[in-house]
Scaffold this active site. Structure first.
Site, PDB file in Angstrom:
ATOM      1  N   GLU A  35      -4.089  10.536   1.055  1.00 54.54           N
ATOM      2  CA  GLU A  35      -5.490  10.347   0.680  1.00 54.54           C
ATOM      3  C   GLU A  35      -6.112   9.395   1.689  1.00 54.54           C
ATOM      4  OE1 GLU A  35      -7.961  11.349  -1.682  1.00 54.54           O
ATOM      5  OE2 GLU A  35      -9.069   9.990  -0.359  1.00 54.54           O
ATOM      6  N   CYS A  43     -14.464  12.392  -8.810  1.00 48.16           N
ATOM      7  CA  CYS A  43     -14.689  12.187 -10.246  1.00 48.16           C
ATOM      8  C   CYS A  43     -14.604  10.714 -10.620  1.00 48.16           C
ATOM      9  CB  CYS A  43     -13.671  12.992 -11.052  1.00 48.16           C
ATOM     10  SG  CYS A  43     -13.699  12.614 -12.801  1.00 48.16           S
ATOM     11  N   CYS A  48     -18.174  11.619 -11.837  1.00 46.43           N
ATOM     12  CA  CYS A  48     -18.255  11.663 -13.311  1.00 46.43           C
ATOM     13  C   CYS A  48     -18.142  10.300 -13.979  1.00 46.43           C
ATOM     14  CB  CYS A  48     -17.139  12.543 -13.866  1.00 46.43           C
ATOM     15  SG  CYS A  48     -16.789  13.999 -12.908  1.00 46.43           S
ATOM     16  N   LYS A  51     -20.891   7.711 -13.019  1.00 44.36           N
ATOM     17  CA  LYS A  51     -22.138   8.321 -13.517  1.00 44.36           C
ATOM     18  C   LYS A  51     -22.255   8.141 -15.025  1.00 44.36           C
ATOM     19  CE  LYS A  51     -22.070  12.062 -15.281  1.00 44.36           C
ATOM     20  NZ  LYS A  51     -22.003  13.383 -14.686  1.00 44.36           N
ATOM     21  N   TYR A 178     -27.260  19.684 -11.300  1.00 42.55           N
ATOM     22  CA  TYR A 178     -26.655  18.684 -12.183  1.00 42.55           C
ATOM     23  C   TYR A 178     -26.977  17.258 -11.709  1.00 42.55           C
ATOM     24  CZ  TYR A 178     -22.794  21.608 -14.295  1.00 42.55           C
ATOM     25  OH  TYR A 178     -22.014  22.501 -14.981  1.00 42.55           O
ATOM     26  N   GLU A 182     -29.331  14.569 -13.615  1.00 40.29           N
ATOM     27  CA  GLU A 182     -28.651  13.457 -14.283  1.00 40.29           C
ATOM     28  C   GLU A 182     -29.148  12.119 -13.750  1.00 40.29           C
ATOM     29  OE1 GLU A 182     -24.445  15.550 -15.594  1.00 40.29           O
ATOM     30  OE2 GLU A 182     -24.430  14.259 -13.839  1.00 40.29           O
ATOM     31  N   THR A 311     -14.216  18.764 -12.650  1.00 45.02           N
ATOM     32  CA  THR A 311     -12.923  18.086 -12.706  1.00 45.02           C
ATOM     33  C   THR A 311     -11.886  18.806 -13.577  1.00 45.02           C
ATOM     34  OG1 THR A 311     -13.845  15.943 -12.208  1.00 45.02           O
ATOM     35  CG2 THR A 311     -11.817  15.936 -13.494  1.00 45.02           C
ATOM     36  N   HIS A 435     -23.130  18.153 -43.256  1.00 43.22           N
ATOM     37  CA  HIS A 435     -24.484  17.698 -43.530  1.00 43.22           C
ATOM     38  C   HIS A 435     -24.525  16.194 -43.761  1.00 43.22           C
ATOM     39  CE1 HIS A 435     -28.584  18.198 -44.896  1.00 43.22           C
ATOM     40  NE2 HIS A 435     -28.309  17.447 -45.952  1.00 43.22           N
ATOM     41  N   GLU A 440     -25.180  21.113 -37.584  1.00 42.13           N
ATOM     42  CA  GLU A 440     -25.036  22.043 -38.715  1.00 42.13           C
ATOM     43  C   GLU A 440     -25.921  23.279 -38.517  1.00 42.13           C
ATOM     44  OE1 GLU A 440     -26.746  20.919 -42.639  1.00 42.13           O
ATOM     45  OE2 GLU A 440     -27.460  19.126 -41.624  1.00 42.13           O
TER      46      GLU A 440
HETATM   47  P1  NDP Z   1     -26.066  21.990  -7.212  1.00 45.39           P
HETATM   48  O1  NDP Z   1     -25.598  23.036  -6.294  1.00 45.39           O
HETATM   49  O2  NDP Z   1     -25.874  22.113  -8.672  1.00 45.39           O
HETATM   50  O3  NDP Z   1     -27.617  21.728  -6.974  1.00 45.39           O
HETATM   51  C1  NDP Z   1     -28.157  21.560  -5.698  1.00 45.39           C
HETATM   52  C2  NDP Z   1     -29.662  21.503  -5.835  1.00 45.39           C
HETATM   53  O4  NDP Z   1     -30.245  21.200  -4.583  1.00 45.39           O
HETATM   54  C3  NDP Z   1     -30.243  22.826  -6.300  1.00 45.39           C
HETATM   55  O5  NDP Z   1     -31.307  22.522  -7.166  1.00 45.39           O
HETATM   56  C4  NDP Z   1     -30.736  23.436  -4.983  1.00 45.39           C
HETATM   57  O6  NDP Z   1     -31.831  24.287  -5.141  1.00 45.39           O
HETATM   58  C5  NDP Z   1     -31.176  22.199  -4.236  1.00 45.39           C
HETATM   59  N1  NDP Z   1     -31.155  22.361  -2.800  1.00 45.39           N
HETATM   60  C6  NDP Z   1     -30.162  22.862  -2.035  1.00 45.39           C
HETATM   61  N2  NDP Z   1     -30.508  22.838  -0.734  1.00 45.39           N
HETATM   62  C7  NDP Z   1     -31.741  22.299  -0.665  1.00 45.39           C
HETATM   63  C8  NDP Z   1     -32.661  22.032   0.384  1.00 45.39           C
HETATM   64  N3  NDP Z   1     -32.348  22.300   1.656  1.00 45.39           N
HETATM   65  N4  NDP Z   1     -33.847  21.495   0.076  1.00 45.39           N
HETATM   66  C9  NDP Z   1     -34.160  21.235  -1.215  1.00 45.39           C
HETATM   67  N5  NDP Z   1     -33.372  21.482  -2.236  1.00 45.39           N
HETATM   68  C10 NDP Z   1     -32.165  22.011  -1.974  1.00 45.39           C
HETATM   69  O7  NDP Z   1     -25.405  20.679  -6.640  1.00 45.39           O
HETATM   70  P2  NDP Z   1     -25.270  19.224  -7.179  1.00 45.39           P
HETATM   71  O8  NDP Z   1     -25.190  18.433  -5.932  1.00 45.39           O
HETATM   72  O9  NDP Z   1     -26.284  18.861  -8.194  1.00 45.39           O
HETATM   73  O10 NDP Z   1     -23.859  19.257  -7.915  1.00 45.39           O
HETATM   74  C11 NDP Z   1     -22.725  19.813  -7.279  1.00 45.39           C
HETATM   75  C12 NDP Z   1     -21.745  20.302  -8.294  1.00 45.39           C
HETATM   76  O11 NDP Z   1     -21.055  19.208  -8.850  1.00 45.39           O
HETATM   77  C13 NDP Z   1     -22.355  21.020  -9.476  1.00 45.39           C
HETATM   78  O12 NDP Z   1     -22.619  22.363  -9.226  1.00 45.39           O
HETATM   79  C14 NDP Z   1     -21.294  20.836 -10.517  1.00 45.39           C
HETATM   80  O13 NDP Z   1     -20.356  21.854 -10.355  1.00 45.39           O
HETATM   81  C15 NDP Z   1     -20.709  19.490 -10.185  1.00 45.39           C
HETATM   82  N6  NDP Z   1     -21.229  18.447 -11.081  1.00 45.39           N
HETATM   83  C16 NDP Z   1     -20.955  18.506 -12.413  1.00 45.39           C
HETATM   84  C17 NDP Z   1     -21.425  17.552 -13.279  1.00 45.39           C
HETATM   85  C18 NDP Z   1     -21.128  17.659 -14.729  1.00 45.39           C
HETATM   86  O14 NDP Z   1     -20.201  18.345 -15.093  1.00 45.39           O
HETATM   87  N7  NDP Z   1     -21.896  16.993 -15.597  1.00 45.39           N
HETATM   88  C19 NDP Z   1     -22.227  16.441 -12.799  1.00 45.39           C
HETATM   89  C20 NDP Z   1     -22.474  16.469 -11.399  1.00 45.39           C
HETATM   90  C21 NDP Z   1     -21.987  17.441 -10.585  1.00 45.39           C
HETATM   91  P3  NDP Z   1     -31.659  25.848  -5.547  1.00 45.39           P
HETATM   92  O15 NDP Z   1     -31.410  25.869  -7.021  1.00 45.39           O
HETATM   93  O16 NDP Z   1     -32.983  26.437  -5.195  1.00 45.39           O
HETATM   94  O17 NDP Z   1     -30.548  26.380  -4.738  1.00 45.39           O
END
Ligand code: NDP
Length: 452
Positions: A35, A43, A48, A51, A178, A182, A311, A435, A440
């Protein structure tokens, strides 16, 4: 038979790599893991876990105002970011220690170093040392990507947010996934004035329309200045601030700009393509259902494969890999019906098909209810919640369950079991309501709101 230094060499000490390394070692295999950064990976160190702790911190202002409505004489003081940050990092250090100990206690040899590939059975560490292994597991994860645009270097990513010397007064978040949603909610809760730009028509693309629509509405109600169909054009320094020009014609000043514009797999300069590991267009390692790459001795799990980047999925992929390779029990990874939660305020918990995806596959009935929950309603809050089931009109199976509510992440874990088991709407109906709870409603929706 060729003698290898190790039976397994894992590259990457995040959720997937550590789990696979530990479980493989428990089968008696000689395991090494390299690593280059901190153990625990995205994570634990920059995703995660920190966050979620920030989510908890950000929820107190609402809790305090509710407490007042319930008769408590409490005043909201200021949020001490430095105090929180010190505790946060102490907690991350503790968790990293646990990850290191897990490996040590299971006899895994660890290297705090970057590892690259020399051939299908050989890795090289940053200091030039080489080790051979019968199997190599790629578990390098991913990293945030930033769009190529003028001034992009002035922005930060989610990696940096946990290290800010102080919280900004005004912050712009770019993206609608996401991470963007968030952090918009977290920072808003912590008292930052948050503006969010999303280039598409609605945040959280791919999730159920009604659910993401409600999240967007509630985020706005809570004070996030959300602009849809809007993207950033350029950024430039303006004194201590950042001047942002946007596609909607706005020209605004922010103290910080955070890109949450997606993530990319960590496969660059690893020597993968050179030794015949096939990569996809996004740089992700291509694998079969057993997580095996195009080089038979090399497997890959987690975000580096860009399948479902969560994760618990990486952990499952790691376990299935060990079962397949070290227990001679070929085990494909089941990526179907994965429950997930988005820790916005309110949270969204979801499993299965959105209404839109289900309708495209066949006839469906939709059961949904939106209401003001008792706790918030008593406190004078306006927040609404949503409980929704997408049901196959032919088989009566619940194809999707979507919950937008405080605690939706906790609820969907349990609803996910029923959906995964193939429960029908009638199975939900046969279950007695608990309840008084919000959830529910998930077993008391008698009539479909629409059929399609
Ligand atoms: P996502 O792929 O979910 O979202 C990326 C966002 O950025 C989308 O809205 C996308 O738009 C936008 N985007 C991409 N390129 C550009 C650009 N050039 N200009 C402007 N906007 C852009 O990625 P995240 O980084 O939010 O998260 C990555 C992954 O991490 C998630 O998919 C998820 O799997 C995981 N994650 C899970 C969490 C949880 O379980 N609670 C929490 C955080 C992350 P568009 O929709 O138009 O493509």
């Amino acid at each position: 038979m060729q003698d290898f230094d190790f039976d397994l060499f894992v590259i990457g000490g995040g959720s997937g790599g550590v789990r696979a390394g530990r479980v493989a070692a428990q089968t008696g295999a000689r395991v090494a893991l390299a690593e280059e950064d901190r153990y625990g990976g995205t994570c634990v160190i920059r995703g995660c876990v920190p966050k979620k702790l920030m989510v908890f911190a950000s929820e107190f202002p609402t809790a305090i105002s509710e407490a007042r409505a319930y008769g408590w004489d409490v005043q909201q003081g200021a949020f001490d970011w430095a105090h929180f940050k010190t505790k946060l990092h102490a907690e991350l250090d503790r968790l990293e220690g646990i990850y290191r100990n897990i490996l040590k206690n299971n006899g895994v040899t660890t290297f705090d170093a970057r590892a690259t590939l020399v051939d299908g059975h050989t890795v090289m560490l940053g200091d030039g040392r080489r080790f051979t292994a019968r199997h190599i597991l790629l578990a390098m994860g991913g990293r945030p990507v930033v769009p190529d645009m003028p001034g992009a270097e002035l922005g930060i990513t989610s990696n940096d947010i946990f290290h800010l010397p102080e919280l900004p007064k005004r912050m712009l978040i770019i993206g609608g996934g996401y991470i963007a949603c968030e952090f918009a909610c977290i920072l808003n809760g912590l008292g930052v004035e948050v503006t969010q730009f999303y280039r598409g028509a609605q945040i959280l693309r791919g999730f159920d329309d009604e659910a993401r629509g409600l999240v967007a509405e509630e985020m706005r109600q809570n004070g996030v200045d959300l602009h849809l169909g809007t993207n950033i054009l350029s950024m430039q320094k303006d004194g201590a601030q950042i001047r942002v020009l946007a596609t909607n014609g706005s020209d605004m000043l922010f103290d910080q700009v955070m890109f949450a514009t997606g993530r990319a797999p960590n496969t660059a300069a690893m020597g993968l393509a050179e030794i015949g590991v096939n990569l996809g267009r996004g740089g992700q390692v291509l694998v079969d259902e057993y997580s095996q790459t195009s080089v038979p001795s090399i497997y890959a799990v987690g975000d580096v494969t860009d399948r479902v980047n969560l994760t618990p999925v990486a952990i499952r992929e790691g376990m299935a890999f060990v079962e397949t390779v070290f227990n001679a029990n070929p085990t494909p990874v089941d990526h179907d019906l994965i429950p997930t939660a988005i820790f916005t305020q309110p949270e969204m918990g979801t499993v299965g098909l959105s209404e839109e995806d289900a309708r495209a596959k066949g006839p469906v009935e939709i059961y949904a209810t939106s209401f003001k929950p008792m706790r918030e309603s008593f406190a004078g809050g306006t927040q609404r919640v949503l409980m929704k089931l997408v049901v196959c009109a032919n088989t009566r199976k619940v194809l999707g369950c979507h919950i937008v509510a405080p605690g939706a992440g906790e609820m969907i874990q349990l609803a996910g079991i029923a959906v995964k088991m193939g429960a029908t709407k009638e199975d939900f109906d046969r279950t007695v309501a608990v309840h008084p709870t919000m959830s529910e409603e998930i077993v008391t929706m008698k009539q479909p709101v629409r059929s399609a």
